[in-house]
Design a protein around this motif. Sequence first.
Motif, PDB file in Angstrom:
ATOM      1  N   CYS A 192       0.839  -1.202   0.000  1.00 56.99           N
ATOM      2  CA  CYS A 192       0.000   0.000   0.000  1.00 56.99           C
ATOM      3  C   CYS A 192       0.874   1.252   0.000  1.00 56.99           C
ATOM      4  O   CYS A 192       1.862   1.343   0.747  1.00 56.99           O
ATOM      5  CB  CYS A 192      -0.903   0.031   1.237  1.00 56.99           C
ATOM      6  SG  CYS A 192      -2.222  -1.194   1.195  1.00 56.99           S
ATOM      7  N   TYR A 194       1.140   5.229   0.935  1.00 56.33           N
ATOM      8  CA  TYR A 194       0.508   5.998   2.016  1.00 56.33           C
ATOM      9  C   TYR A 194       1.213   7.329   2.211  1.00 56.33           C
ATOM     10  O   TYR A 194       2.342   7.544   1.746  1.00 56.33           O
ATOM     11  CB  TYR A 194       0.544   5.199   3.329  1.00 56.33           C
ATOM     12  CG  TYR A 194       1.936   5.012   3.901  1.00 56.33           C
ATOM     13  CD1 TYR A 194       2.452   5.882   4.864  1.00 56.33           C
ATOM     14  CD2 TYR A 194       2.759   3.961   3.472  1.00 56.33           C
ATOM     15  CE1 TYR A 194       3.728   5.722   5.377  1.00 56.33           C
ATOM     16  CE2 TYR A 194       4.029   3.786   3.978  1.00 56.33           C
ATOM     17  CZ  TYR A 194       4.517   4.673   4.935  1.00 56.33           C
ATOM     18  OH  TYR A 194       5.794   4.518   5.447  1.00 56.33           O
ATOM     19  N   VAL A 204      -4.025   5.922   3.349  1.00 55.80           N
ATOM     20  CA  VAL A 204      -3.597   5.029   2.266  1.00 55.80           C
ATOM     21  C   VAL A 204      -4.068   5.636   0.953  1.00 55.80           C
ATOM     22  O   VAL A 204      -5.256   5.937   0.777  1.00 55.80           O
ATOM     23  CB  VAL A 204      -4.186   3.621   2.452  1.00 55.80           C
ATOM     24  CG1 VAL A 204      -3.927   2.767   1.202  1.00 55.80           C
ATOM     25  CG2 VAL A 204      -3.578   2.954   3.680  1.00 55.80           C
ATOM     26  N   VAL A 240      -4.185   3.965  10.422  1.00 53.25           N
ATOM     27  CA  VAL A 240      -4.731   4.291   9.107  1.00 53.25           C
ATOM     28  C   VAL A 240      -6.179   4.734   9.317  1.00 53.25           C
ATOM     29  O   VAL A 240      -7.019   3.938   9.745  1.00 53.25           O
ATOM     30  CB  VAL A 240      -4.671   3.085   8.156  1.00 53.25           C
ATOM     31  CG1 VAL A 240      -5.357   3.420   6.832  1.00 53.25           C
ATOM     32  CG2 VAL A 240      -3.235   2.654   7.936  1.00 53.25           C
TER      33      VAL A 240
END
Length: 369
Positions: A192, A194, A204, A240
């Motif tokens: 991912c 980010y 993200v 997140v």
Amino acid sequence: MHRCPDCGERFEGNICTFCGRPIPQEELEQEKAVQEKSDEQENINNSEEVSKSTVENTALNSAGVQPVNEYAQNGYSTQSVNNYAQKNYNSQHSYGNLNYNNSAMPSGYTNQNQPFSDVVNTREKKKSKTARIVVPVVVSVLIISLCVIGYIVIMNVIKNNKFNKGIGEFTGADDSAAVSSVSMDLDENSYCFYTENDDGTVTVTGIDTVDYYNDFKDEVVDDTYNFYFNIPSEINGKTVTAIGKINPTNPLSSGTLHIYITVPGTVKTIQSDTFKLSEHVREITFEDGVETLEPDAIVDCYSLERVNIPESVTVIGEHAVGFFIAGDTFSEPVGKREYTRSPLTHIYAKEGSAADRYAKDNDLYIEYN
């Protein structure tokens, strides 16, 4: 010429060419005598003619008179025309004269020093043939070179812009999580991309399908690749709390790509157009803790078959799940678009939940879990 006394045919030489009989000896001797007599008479005549000419010339020289030219005696002019004595003729054009026009000459010649137009210039013909061969070859080489250069440029762009791979367009986080920088990092464990926010949280911004494919070890079934991206609830010890637009690219050169995405419960709100035109996304799962799906949160995902919505989701906006954007309203903002219902998308939810009521109100497919 003799006549053969046997076969009666005429022939030359000493032997008959028809029957092979030789000429009688007496006939040969007679013929030889006649020939010798003829030669002797000719020699006498020649001697008399020479003596007569010598006497005449001697007499004329003694009288101071020049001998008459043989051509003049016969009525010819002694003046030469074009290097030849002509008989009472005016000067005629020679072959080298420009005005000479001979009707027997090949077509294409003229009387004005013009070239022979009907004759094909061999050198020019060879040049033309060479050009017909060289030009296509040069064009082909240029096209191939451009393709190779284009491929190299594209690969360099991908390599030098690693953090743009598979992330789509970043629409930003919610109002409570201000993004401190436009630069992005990659979490190698979750694939991912980010960014870290000023409040110490993480957003993200996309998923890296290219590196995931390079490390892909799962079994391929019927030429279908299944990619699983579990967005983590924490990256580098930071929570997140939001996700940007997820529009993954397809790194496959062949085969079918199916992408499965899981969103953690730490992300409370799924913003509008988070999953817009994510054509390879097959399934989306929201974990318990997600609370809100904004209008058009998941829209225009043509391969999407299943959306798992937990009971924690209590707010679902208009056309949040299960719709395509119709006509030319794709670029219009949320609320001004036209929609058609997706015949493929199924909602999986608890009976009596907000997702259950949303599916029934919009005539969508729902299955209970």
